[in-house]
Scaffold this motif. Structure first.
Motif, PDB file in Angstrom:
ATOM      1  N   VAL A  77      -9.713 -13.320  52.074  1.00 47.36           N
ATOM      2  CA  VAL A  77      -9.757 -12.807  50.694  1.00 47.36           C
ATOM      3  C   VAL A  77     -10.461 -13.861  49.822  1.00 47.36           C
ATOM      4  O   VAL A  77     -10.052 -15.022  49.816  1.00 47.36           O
ATOM      5  N   PRO A  78     -11.511 -13.491  49.077  1.00 51.83           N
ATOM      6  CA  PRO A  78     -12.179 -14.459  48.201  1.00 51.83           C
ATOM      7  C   PRO A  78     -11.199 -15.057  47.186  1.00 51.83           C
ATOM      8  O   PRO A  78     -10.379 -14.333  46.615  1.00 51.83           O
ATOM      9  N   PHE A  79     -11.315 -16.369  46.975  1.00 51.26           N
ATOM     10  CA  PHE A  79     -10.362 -17.116  46.141  1.00 51.26           C
ATOM     11  C   PHE A  79     -11.083 -17.681  44.921  1.00 51.26           C
ATOM     12  O   PHE A  79     -12.172 -18.239  45.043  1.00 51.26           O
ATOM     13  N   HIS A  80     -10.467 -17.536  43.738  1.00 48.57           N
ATOM     14  CA  HIS A  80     -11.069 -18.058  42.509  1.00 48.57           C
ATOM     15  C   HIS A  80     -10.048 -18.965  41.826  1.00 48.57           C
ATOM     16  O   HIS A  80      -8.874 -18.596  41.709  1.00 48.57           O
ATOM     17  N   LEU A  81     -10.515 -20.116  41.381  1.00 50.81           N
ATOM     18  CA  LEU A  81      -9.607 -21.108  40.799  1.00 50.81           C
ATOM     19  C   LEU A  81      -9.972 -21.390  39.346  1.00 50.81           C
ATOM     20  O   LEU A  81     -11.135 -21.648  39.032  1.00 50.81           O
ATOM     21  N   GLY A  82      -8.965 -21.331  38.467  1.00 53.36           N
ATOM     22  CA  GLY A  82      -9.152 -21.724  37.062  1.00 53.36           C
ATOM     23  C   GLY A  82      -8.347 -22.993  36.819  1.00 53.36           C
ATOM     24  O   GLY A  82      -7.159 -23.032  37.115  1.00 53.36           O
ATOM     25  N   ILE A  83      -8.997 -24.023  36.299  1.00 55.01           N
ATOM     26  CA  ILE A  83      -8.285 -25.283  36.031  1.00 55.01           C
ATOM     27  C   ILE A  83      -8.291 -25.530  34.524  1.00 55.01           C
ATOM     28  O   ILE A  83      -9.358 -25.502  33.903  1.00 55.01           O
ATOM     29  N   ALA A  84      -7.103 -25.761  33.972  1.00 56.73           N
ATOM     30  CA  ALA A  84      -7.013 -25.984  32.518  1.00 56.73           C
ATOM     31  C   ALA A  84      -7.714 -27.292  32.159  1.00 56.73           C
ATOM     32  O   ALA A  84      -7.479 -28.313  32.807  1.00 56.73           O
ATOM     33  N   ARG A  85      -8.565 -27.230  31.143  1.00 56.01           N
ATOM     34  CA  ARG A  85      -9.243 -28.458  30.704  1.00 56.01           C
ATOM     35  C   ARG A  85      -8.196 -29.425  30.145  1.00 56.01           C
ATOM     36  O   ARG A  85      -8.132 -30.573  30.523  1.00 56.01           O
ATOM     37  N   THR A  86      -7.344 -28.895  29.260  1.00 56.67           N
ATOM     38  CA  THR A  86      -6.166 -29.672  28.837  1.00 56.67           C
ATOM     39  C   THR A  86      -4.956 -28.780  29.101  1.00 56.67           C
ATOM     40  O   THR A  86      -5.029 -27.565  28.869  1.00 56.67           O
ATOM     41  N   PRO A  87      -3.851 -29.357  29.595  1.00 60.29           N
ATOM     42  CA  PRO A  87      -2.687 -28.527  29.928  1.00 60.29           C
ATOM     43  C   PRO A  87      -2.223 -27.728  28.713  1.00 60.29           C
ATOM     44  O   PRO A  87      -2.092 -28.292  27.623  1.00 60.29           O
ATOM     45  N   PRO A  88      -1.998 -26.406  28.869  1.00 61.96           N
ATOM     46  CA  PRO A  88      -1.569 -25.586  27.735  1.00 61.96           C
ATOM     47  C   PRO A  88      -0.247 -26.089  27.163  1.00 61.96           C
ATOM     48  O   PRO A  88       0.622 -26.550  27.913  1.00 61.96           O
ATOM     49  N   ALA A  89      -0.114 -26.000  25.823  1.00 57.00           N
ATOM     50  CA  ALA A  89       1.103 -26.477  25.156  1.00 57.00           C
ATOM     51  C   ALA A  89       2.134 -25.357  25.142  1.00 57.00           C
ATOM     52  O   ALA A  89       2.179 -24.570  24.209  1.00 57.00           O
ATOM     53  N   GLY A  90       2.916 -25.262  26.193  1.00 53.68           N
ATOM     54  CA  GLY A  90       4.007 -24.282  26.207  1.00 53.68           C
ATOM     55  C   GLY A  90       3.659 -23.001  26.944  1.00 53.68           C
ATOM     56  O   GLY A  90       2.497 -22.726  27.259  1.00 53.68           O
TER      57      GLY A  90
END
Ligand SMILES: Nc1ncnc2c1ncn2[C@@H]1O[C@H](COP(=O)(O)OP(=O)(O)OP(=O)(O)O)[C@@H](O)[C@H]1O
Length: 315
Positions: A77-90
């Motif tokens: 299964v094709p895999f897509h990754l999203g990485i937060a530039r700065t960790p979300p606040a909450g």
């Protein structure tokens, strides 16, 4: 009955041949969901993709991404990754980021559905969580099977009839590499306290089937809320013009629709959900003299009686 068979009645939400982006955190619910969907691909002909988001909330969070990626590789299964530039606040910011990213990826790949692993247990907990916050029917029934995510993409939650205990047992039986999120054990988060303390208490002392019962309440209230919203749709055209609310039209509605009308109007005009007190303050202007004003509601804005209309003005 197997979980695969339990899923069948809701497969109408995922028509054959469609493109699905499965949101997989690596926890037991979304891994169970992915396995169930992968097993159905030969029969349903879906085009499956997986999306995983790394919030970068804790050191080593990329390990979860690697695990999910490895599993996708094995299952093709094709895999897509999203990485937060700065960790979300909450939690709320994280959720907004997740849905926005998932919708964009789905649109970019021309996938019609985003699919999440929310369970019956999540639904029951959402009912309690929102009840304790003082929500009305819309909030209590907010977690549902299928809704629009925007951009022509729909969000589908096929596991809403299956409990977390069942997804856990399924993952164990299929030896799936479940990622453990330690923050789930942190009872300073209200949601975790509901899951780890309140729900077991209610199960033991009030109703052994409390999860199923509360989830059903969520289902009933969602349908009733949809009905009220569609009734409101029928009046909207005569109620709202140029961003103002018509007082007499509003006054002629039953109280439940008055509240919903003001709630919808203020959400649009203020860009945020109003509180019950704000809604009550606006309804308090239904029979007051011209130029009566409420106290400020948000962003320095307040509601003013302008002849036959209610409008928002700066304070
Ligand atoms: N990091 C992630 N990557 C991909 N999908 C995720 C991630 N976190 C959550 N999800 C998806 O959302 C589902 C629900 O997860 P969880 O209960 O942690 O989120 P929530 O914030 O409580 O949900 P909601 O968005 O309805 O508020 C998961 O089963 C999964 O499908």
């Amino acid at each position: 009955m197997s979980l695969g068979s339990r899923l069948r009645p809701v497969l109408g939400l995922l028509p054959p041949g469609r493109g699905l982006l499965v949101a997989v955190s690596g926890g037991q619910d979304s891994l169970c969901l992915l396995k169930l969907l992968v097993d159905l691909v030969p029969e349903r002909g879906w085009r499956l993709h997986v999306g995983h988001l790394d919030h970068r909330w804790r050191p080593g969070s990329e390990r979860d991404a690697r695990r999910v990626a490895a599993l996708c590789n094995v299952w093709g299964v094709p895999f897509h990754l999203g990485i937060a530039r700065t960790p979300p606040a909450g939690e709320a910011a994280a959720r907004a980021w997740r849905y926005c990213w998932l919708e964009q990826i789905a649109r970019g790949l021309a996938l019609e559905r985003v699919v999440t692993g929310h369970t019956l247990s999540d639904r029951a907990e959402t009912v309690l969580f929102n009840l304790l916050r003082g929500s009305g029917g819309a909030g209590l029934g907010s977690l549902d099977w299928d809704r629009s995510l925007g951009g022509g993409v729909r969000l589908v939650r096929p596991l809403l009839g299956i409990s977390r205990a069942e997804t856990g047992a399924f993952c164990l039986a299929h030896d799936l590499p479940v990622c453990i999120d330690e923050s789930n054990a942190n009872v300073t988060f209200r949601r975790n306290r509901i899951r780890l303390e309140l729900m077991p208490y209610l199960r033991e002392h009030f109703n052994p089937m409390v999860e199923q019962t509360l989830a059903r309440t969520g289902e009933i209230l969602h349908a009733e809320s949809e009905l009220l919203e569609s009734l409101l749709d029928g009046h909207w055209h005569s109620l709202v013009q140029d961003g103002r609310l018509h007082r007499n039209t509003l006054a002629a509605l039953p109280l439940a629709l008055q509240r919903r009308a003001v709630r919808r109007w203020l959400s649009v005009e203020l860009g945020k959900q109003p509180s019950f007190e704000h809604i009550a303050a606006v309804l308090g202007c239904l029979n007051t003299p011209n130029r009566t004003r409420t106290s400020p509601l948000a962003h320095g804005l307040l509601v003013e009686v302008q002849g036959e209309w209610l409008g928002l003005v700066g304070g």
